[in-house]
Design an enzyme around this catalytic site. Sequence first.
Site, PDB file in Angstrom:
ATOM      1  N   LYS A 199     -13.210 -22.315  -4.814  1.00 41.22           N
ATOM      2  CA  LYS A 199     -13.096 -20.870  -4.602  1.00 41.22           C
ATOM      3  C   LYS A 199     -11.916 -20.616  -3.668  1.00 41.22           C
ATOM      4  CE  LYS A 199     -15.439 -16.756  -2.981  1.00 41.22           C
ATOM      5  NZ  LYS A 199     -16.703 -16.125  -2.598  1.00 41.22           N
ATOM      6  N   LYS A 216     -12.765 -20.249  -9.242  1.00 39.63           N
ATOM      7  CA  LYS A 216     -12.716 -18.808  -9.009  1.00 39.63           C
ATOM      8  C   LYS A 216     -11.545 -18.466  -8.114  1.00 39.63           C
ATOM      9  CE  LYS A 216     -15.381 -15.316  -6.680  1.00 39.63           C
ATOM     10  NZ  LYS A 216     -16.434 -15.074  -5.750  1.00 39.63           N
TER      11      LYS A 216
END
Length: 355
Positions: free
Chosen positions: A207, A264
């Site tokens: 992330k 992400k």
Amino acid sequence: MSEGSNTPGFRLVHRPRRNRRTAAIRALVQETRVTADDLIMPLFAIDGDGAPEPIASMPGQQRWPIRQLVRECLQLAQLGVRGVAIFPKIDPSLKDPTGENALDRDTLVLRAVRAIKQAVPELCVITDVALDPYTTHGHDGVLTADGRDVDNDLTLERLAKMAVLQAEAGVDFVAPSDMMDGRVAVIREALDEAGFSGVGIMAYSAKFNSAYYGPFRDAVGSAQAAGTTLLGKHTYQLDPGNAREAALEVELDVMEGADAVMVKPAGAYLDIIRQTRENTDLPVAAYQVSGEYSQIMAAAKLGWLDLKRTRDESLLAIKRAGADMILTYFARDVAHALKHGERTVEPFFEHQAGI
Ligand code: PBG
């Protein structure tokens, strides 16, 4: 002249265009397809019984009161969408520096999960494990004594409790999105100890500290709480320039017991999706985040991009890069289009459109 022929010209052995000649051939040679089975719809929940609240920076997305959230989930299931990821926007009066409300048995997201699971048990329900919707400062964890960073291990304790509460409410996967060190191991142990060995961990492993989360922070109110959309999460989220460090994070989450790993954002990180696909045999999820959605919606609204074609191409690229499942705010619309056989390509050569 019959279809597929050409004026006499060069004697070329290789004419790759032969495989693009008709709709039938193109369908047969198509390598990547997005289906409803690949899609997870992120949904925002709010308290109360009023109307859904539109989210200004995410046209087409709403914050749903629980009753309507359940109806939305039923419709998604009917369209063939397999999963939903539920994010709460809690009342600002419930926020504090340590995010106590996250550990309340009756906090919004847990009530939402119970209601969804009762009405649509077959839908895979995923919840975020992170404190940002609950903290006044909007960070994903508890701050250190000097307030200059997030305290890793104090945060872990809370995340583990949060995950157990979510498991009790009936989720299929808990999804730690906080990027604290060691969270997957600690959450796995807490879940097993509480008797939830069947509840999976979908780890937000790679992330990145991304500007593309801006509209989401609007949606859950973590930006308003902090008074800025530019929350600096760089002491826990990855530097967008770091691919090797992303591989390390994935490797650690796999070793700690993740059931699926996530990359992400997705669109600007296709190389990381591919790298992750090559480094692990676990399922790979990719999150097409709020800013990716909003930039397509905004350009389409201005008439600068074709909404459906851009949407479909953005998802196809994520799948082609190696994602098994995609969290996307387009999930509902794409599933609807697939179910109703909507054609998004308008061929200039009508006789070859295959319709
Ligand atoms: C919070 C969280 C974020 C997103 C999912 N969980 C934002 C953040 O880290 O600030 C972003 C999702 C999106 O932008 O659509 N832990």
